[in-house]
Enzyme design. Structure first.
Site: not given
Ligand code: GDP
Ligand code: IMO
Ligand code: MG
Length: 422
Positions: A12-13, A16, A40-41, A223, A301
């Site tokens: 995850g994170d 995307k 959280g995107h 995720q 976190r």
């Molecule tokens: P998602 O859940 O897969 O959409 O990812 P999140 O938004 O939770 O976390 C990705 C983090 O990395 C966010 O703070 C984005 O703004 C940041 N991000 C994405 N691509 C890049 C990159 O290439 N460089 C930097 N510095 N930040 C990035």
């Molecule tokens: P995005 O879409 C990262 C993790 C939680 C926990 C486990 C189960 O932003 O990539 P839940 O609340 O789903 O029952 O938690 O999954 N988790 C994520 N980790 N990115 C996410 O979403 C997540 N959604 C859930 O931290 O370990």
């Molecule tokens: Mg995320």
């Protein structure tokens, strides 16, 4: 671009949201098909940061349609607050959002149970987002869930909710948790229902018609692969299918209408919550946290950080059928002198090239690393592939070839401009 499924290839994170936003020029419709507001995107537009939880990441672009499919679990109160938050920032949400009437609801007793179960697990906790996701999918599977379609019919909803609150209050009292007030929940959910009503429809028919008209659909995974209920590091997973197949079941678009899978992965690895993480490295975590990055978009976190794990991403490529790779956050490694890449696991004297199925075995795996000399300069201003230092190019080529998919996108910063298409 035809119909594309975009998935996270790690925990995850992966970035995307940013990649979805980048692909919007070639997309007509963005579809969420699983997960809930545990996601959280993040999208950064001209220094403005938007974090989307339930609404697909195409909502910031005019003229695009965003669909929340039946596989998503929806907290209607949270969804209304997300809609209002975006509207307050000037984002139009009118006919560009569609919500499946078959999607299940997250209710306050799901959140209370999520928190309580985590507490009772003690040091074995999953580290959930406490958004009630597990209990909501649990009710869905147990056939005791309430759906958006129920919420749209005030009398039916009032009656069904009364029964569900009564049953769940028995459980909550047994756990010494304050029972839910039926009246309070009913009032809040009925108010949310009226805001959501204009968006609710049969999204399967909408998507079918869009495909017939030749529109390009982009399925926005939430995720990541190793949080998948079937294929992840169970029980340290979420409660939905985060892998590519989930896009079909959670949207009602059949598999033979899908053309393409993009896997998004960071140039290193992160994980929030508990569970095995073979390449976790505290020193790299300090470097990234000191740069002010890798804090969760939903819960705030600090994310656990580690080296790139090619054993995990190679298996993710197989599981999802990944055709193309988007590698994000390359800039996070800009000043790391020696970068490590995990090319195998050692488990009880054996060398593995695919992750073990059981989390307790993954926990015991020792990574086998290949060392790579870092490029030691900023990549943030690179706009074409040739702008990247040779060592950085070699690094992304190495991790793409170890993963076994075509390198298509490299991201060097959070904004749209900091994206390189190969
Ligand atoms: P998602 O859940 O897969 O959409 O990812 P999140 O938004 O939770 O976390 C990705 C983090 O990395 C966010 O703070 C984005 O703004 C940041 N991000 C994405 N691509 C890049 C990159 O290439 N460089 C930097 N510095 N930040 C990035
Ligand atoms: P995005 O879409 C990262 C993790 C939680 C926990 C486990 C189960 O932003 O990539 P839940 O609340 O789903 O029952 O938690 O999954 N988790 C994520 N980790 N990115 C996410 O979403 C997540 N959604 C859930 O931290 O370990
Ligand atoms: Mg995320």
């Amino acid at each position: 671009m035809a119909n594309t499924i975009l998935v996270g290839a790690q925990w995850g994170d992966e970035g995307k949201g940013k990649i979805i936003d980048f692909l919007m020029d070639e997309t007509h419709v963005v579809v969420r098909s699983q997960g809930g507001n545990n996601a959280g995107h993040t999208i950064v537009l001209e220094n403005e940061k938007y974090v989307l939880h339930l609404i697909p990441s195409g909502i910031l672009r005019r003229g695009k349609t965003c669909v929340i499919g039946s596989g998503v679990v929806i907290d209607p109160v949270a969804l209304v607050s997300e809609i209002e938050g975006l509207r307050a920032r000037g984002i139009k949400i009118e006919r560009n959002l569609l919500i499946s009437e078959s999607a299940h609801l997250v209710l306050p007793y799901h959140q209370a149970l999520d928190a309580q179960r985590e507490m009772l697990k003690g040091h074995n906790k999953i580290g959930t987002t406490k958004r009630g996701i597990g209990p909501a999918y649990g009710d869905k599977a147990a056939r005791t869930g309430l759906r958006i379609g129920d919420l749209m019919q005030p009398d039916i909803f009032a009656e069904k909710l009364a029964g569900r609150i009564r049953d769940n209050n028995v459980i909550l009292r047994g756990l010494n948790v304050k029972p839910m007030s039926y009246k309070r929940v009913l009032t809040a959910y009925q108010a949310a229902a009226e805001v959501l009503r204009p968006f609710v429809c049969n999204t399967v028919i909408y998507l079918h018609n869009a495909i017939s008209k030749g529109k390009n659909l982009l399925f926005e995974g939430a995720q990541g692969t190793y949080l998948d209920l079937d294929h992840g590091t169970y029980p340290f997973v979420t409660s939905s299918n985060t892998t590519a197949g989930g896009a079909c079941t959670g949207s009602g678009v059949p598999p033979h209408r899908m053309d393409h899978v993009i896997g998004v992965m960071k140039a290193y690895t992160t994980r929030v919550g508990e569970g095995p993480f073979p390449t976790e490295n505290e020193k790299l975590g300090h470097i990234l946290h000191d740069m002010g990055r890798e804090f969760g978009a939903t819960t705030g976190r600090a994310r656990r950080c580690g080296w790139f794990d090619a054993v995990a991403t190679r298996y993710a490529a197989i599981l999802n059928g990944i055709d193309e790779l988007a590698i994000t956050n390359l800039d996070g490694l800009d000043h790391v002198e020696t970068i490590q890449v995990c090319v195998g696991y050692r488990l009880e004297g054996r060398i593995l090239h695919t992750p073990p199925s059981l989390a307790r075995d993954v926990e015991k795996c020792e990574p086998i690393y290949k060392k790579v000399v870092g490029w030691n300069c900023s990549t943030a201003d690179a706009r074409t592939y040739r702008d990247l230092p040779l060592k950085a190019r070699k690094y992304v080529e190495l991790i793409a070839s170890l993963t076994g998919a075509k390198l298509a996108i490299v991201s060097v910063g959070a904004s749209r401009a900091q994206t390189i298409r190969l």
